[in-house]
Design a protein around this motif. Structure first.
Motif, PDB file in Angstrom:
ATOM      1  N   GLN A 187       0.845  -1.221   0.000  1.00 17.94           N
ATOM      2  CA  GLN A 187       0.000   0.000   0.000  1.00 17.94           C
ATOM      3  C   GLN A 187       0.867   1.253   0.000  1.00 17.94           C
ATOM      4  N   ASN A 188       2.103   1.096   0.505  1.00 21.11           N
ATOM      5  CA  ASN A 188       2.978   2.275   0.573  1.00 21.11           C
ATOM      6  C   ASN A 188       4.217   2.101  -0.294  1.00 21.11           C
ATOM      7  N   HIS A 189       4.160   1.132  -1.218  1.00 24.39           N
ATOM      8  CA  HIS A 189       5.322   0.822  -2.046  1.00 24.39           C
ATOM      9  C   HIS A 189       5.428   1.850  -3.179  1.00 24.39           C
ATOM     10  N   GLN A 190       6.658   2.326  -3.395  1.00 26.00           N
ATOM     11  CA  GLN A 190       6.794   3.434  -4.350  1.00 26.00           C
ATOM     12  C   GLN A 190       6.436   3.020  -5.773  1.00 26.00           C
ATOM     13  N   LYS A 195      -1.514   2.930  -4.727  1.00 28.43           N
ATOM     14  CA  LYS A 195      -1.644   1.764  -3.869  1.00 28.43           C
ATOM     15  C   LYS A 195      -2.131   0.590  -4.720  1.00 28.43           C
TER      16      LYS A 195
END
Ligand SMILES: N[C@H](CCC[C@H](N)C(=O)O)C(=O)O
Length: 282
Positions: A187-190, A195
């Motif tokens: 959900q917070n992966h670049q 998301k």
């Protein structure tokens, strides 16, 4: 204080608060969606579904979807089945198949005589910019899957947009899949700027998969309709799942039937249940 009538519904345990905004005034801007989503102090749901009138030729209704965290999203498959059951039960239509406009396309849910609902979920998209997914230099654009790195770990994931973004990981056994760790992390992966819903797929045979989904904005749910569509599409593209045939998708909350072949729309079939109607003031 305005009052609001709603229905509580679910599709295989993926549950919804459904609001008819065609016969009552409802302004999402002031709605305390996260409060209503709370399972102890609110109505309790994974998503809020809003039924809107449509002025577009050939379109019967508008369909807006908000996750429990308050984020508005583009698509909800289990919600689509509940949508057509709701508008039928509420007398808003006498059609068996309706045409519904969502934020990212048109879907066509159909209430079958046996009470199940069949939905044409439209075409999946795979281009990284459509998922969306940030490519690394040297990565092949048309790849069926990509290696995603998380901390000191990495996983091969198939990426499918069903109107909303999905990453599907093929696992040996869904029961011990890293749902929470990979689901929450992505959900917070670049590489997922909007998301992503993360599916964990176990292939039992070419017409039968097991699936768990960590949903964007809701966490792991009992079932995810667009997630089931994305998993079957990924499985067909990987050559592990039957193309153009009904595939059983067994989720924690129950079973959906999904069918897809390259170049066609994804078809989904499953139940939709009305639990109760309610009224609140806010
Ligand atoms: N959490 C999803 C929306 C709900 C999808 C799911 N409930 C379904 O049945 O497709 C997202 O943020 O894209």
């Amino acid at each position: 204080m305005p009052t609001l009538k709603f229905s509580k519904m679910h599709g295989l345990g993926n549950d919804f608060m459904v609001i008819d905004a065609t016969r009552q005034t409802f302004d999402t801007a002031n709605a305390p969606i996260r409060e209503w989503a709370d399972r102890h102090t609110g109505v309790g749901f994974d998503q809020l579904l809003i039924v809107e009138s449509s002025q577009t030729e050939g379109v019967d209704f508008g369909y807006r979807i908000f996750n429990a965290d308050g984020s508005e999203v583009e698509q909800c498959g289990n919600g689509a089945r509940c949508f057509v059951k709701f508008v039928t039960e509420q007398g808003l239509t006498d059609k068996q198949e309706i045409v519904v406009q969502t934020a990212k396309g048109i879907i066509k849910p159909r209430l079958n005589d046996d009470g199940l609902v069949t939905v044409n979920m439209g075409q999946p998209r795979f281009a990284p910019e459509d998922v969306p997914f940030v490519l690394r230099s040297g990565e092949q654009v048309g790849a069926v899957s990509y290696i995603v790195v998380k901390d000191l770990d990495s996983a091969e994931m198939s990426l499918v947009n069903m109107g909303n973004p999905h990453a599907v990981m093929w696992v040996g056994n869904v029961d011990d899949a890293p749902v929470e760790s990979w689901g929450a992390a992505l959900q917070n992966h670049q590489r997922f700027p909007q998301k992503v819903n993360v599916g964990f797929m176990q292939v039992v045979d070419k017409n039968h998969i097991k699936l768990r989904v960590y949903e964007r904005g809701a966490g792991e749910t009992q079932a995810c309709g667009t997630g089931a569509c994305a998993a079957v599409v990924a499985g067909v593209r990987l050559g592990a799942v039957a193309s153009g045939e009904w595939v059983r998708v067994v989720l924690p909350g129950g079973e959906l039937q999904i069918s897809w072949e390259e170049g066609s729309d994804v078809m989904m079939m499953g139940p939709a249940v009305t639990v109760f109607s309610g009224e609140l003031t806010y």
